[in-house]
Design an enzyme around this catalytic site. Structure first.
Site, short mmCIF file in Angstrom:
data_model
loop_
_atom_site.label_atom_id
_atom_site.label_comp_id
_atom_site.label_asym_id
_atom_site.label_seq_id
_atom_site.Cartn_x
_atom_site.Cartn_y
_atom_site.Cartn_z
N SER A 102 8.26 -3.24 -13.00
CA SER A 102 6.87 -2.33 -12.38
C SER A 102 5.65 -3.82 -12.04
O SER A 102 4.21 -3.67 -10.82
CB SER A 102 6.28 -1.97 -13.60
OG SER A 102 7.42 -0.51 -13.52
N HIS A 140 1.28 -2.72 -14.79
CA HIS A 140 1.26 -2.14 -13.83
C HIS A 140 -0.65 -2.70 -12.95
O HIS A 140 -0.71 -3.24 -11.91
CB HIS A 140 0.96 -0.80 -14.40
CG HIS A 140 2.17 0.44 -14.33
ND1 HIS A 140 2.48 -0.31 -15.45
CD2 HIS A 140 2.80 0.72 -13.67
CE1 HIS A 140 3.56 0.74 -15.22
NE2 HIS A 140 4.43 1.37 -14.60
#
Length: 240
Positions: free
Chosen positions: A124, A187
């Site tokens: 991610s 993220h």
């Protein structure tokens, strides 16, 4: 140029094959009750980032090869293809790879600071770096695009980020104790790495990258954050 591009595309294919191979290994060959969501197998993997194994420095990068389930790996591979291919059609593959790896490393280091007791798997950080780089690519080159097309691309990225971050925050703060919380820090850090380095890398695609002072400013800022994270892990981390 052709040799350089071929070499990078070979590395890209190896990255995808590597992620699939690692997932299949832990899903099929290692004993699991089911492989929709993996648990003990990936936590014991030498690739997974674990707070108690931080001295094994490769884990800050190799965690991108390990995924927690089918939804996890399919989503990451899909986004890598959807975002990576358009970027590579305009920019050199090595530049896209630089942004991707910057996001992977930023993600693990940020997670080690803001989620110091949590393990980390998945790509991610790199995916969000591609999102940030793609966003900056649209912003920088907006005047050269059809306005409506540029706006649609921006809205699509914003929608994807908003929905995925909402899901990540939910999984992080509202998941049951026996569940698998998501590190939203990885993220966010990956996205910022992609936006900062991606802005430099993707805004001078027609120039020699090493001659652009913005590139060195972005690299200096990135290295400063990296050094801070390393020192934090050595001296201040609660995981110590």
């Amino acid at each position: 140029m052709a040799t350089s591009q071929w070499s990078f595309m070979t590395l890209v294919k190896m990255k995808y094959i590597g992620q699939l191979a690692v997932f299949i290994y832990y899903a099929v060959w290692k004993p699991q009750k089911q492989w929709i969501t993996l648990d003990t197998g990936i936590l014991e993997s030498p690739f997974t980032y674990r707070p108690d194994k931080r001295e094994e420095a490769w884990r800050f990068i190799s965690y991108m090869l390990v995924h927690a389930g089918v939804q996890h790996i399919v989503g990451n591979l899909f986004m890598q293809l959807v975002l990576g291919i358009p970027l590579e059609m305009v920019h050199k593959g090595l530049r896209v790879g630089l942004v991707y790896l910057a996001g992977v490393l930023a993600g693990s280091l940020a997670s080690s600071i803001f989620d110091p007791l949590k393990s980390l798997v998945g790509a991610s950080g790199g995916v969000y770096a591609l999102m940030g780089g793609y966003f900056m690519n649209v912003i920088v080159n907006f005047r050269e695009m059809i306005p409506a097309f540029g706006i649609v691309r921006l809205l699509v990225i914003i929608l994807i980020v908003a929905s995925d971050m909402g899901f990540a925050l939910y999984r992080r703060f509202f998941v049951p104790e026996n569940g698998s919380p998501v590190s939203f820090a990885a993220h966010i850090a990956g996205g910022f790495a992609g936006m900062s380095i991606g802005y430099t890398v993707f805004s001078c695609f027609d120039k020699t990258l090493l001659k652009d002072p913005r590139f060195w400013i972005a690299i200096a800022a990135y290295v400063a954050c990296l050094l801070f994270a390393v020192l934090f892990n050595i001296f201040l981390s609660p995981a110590n």
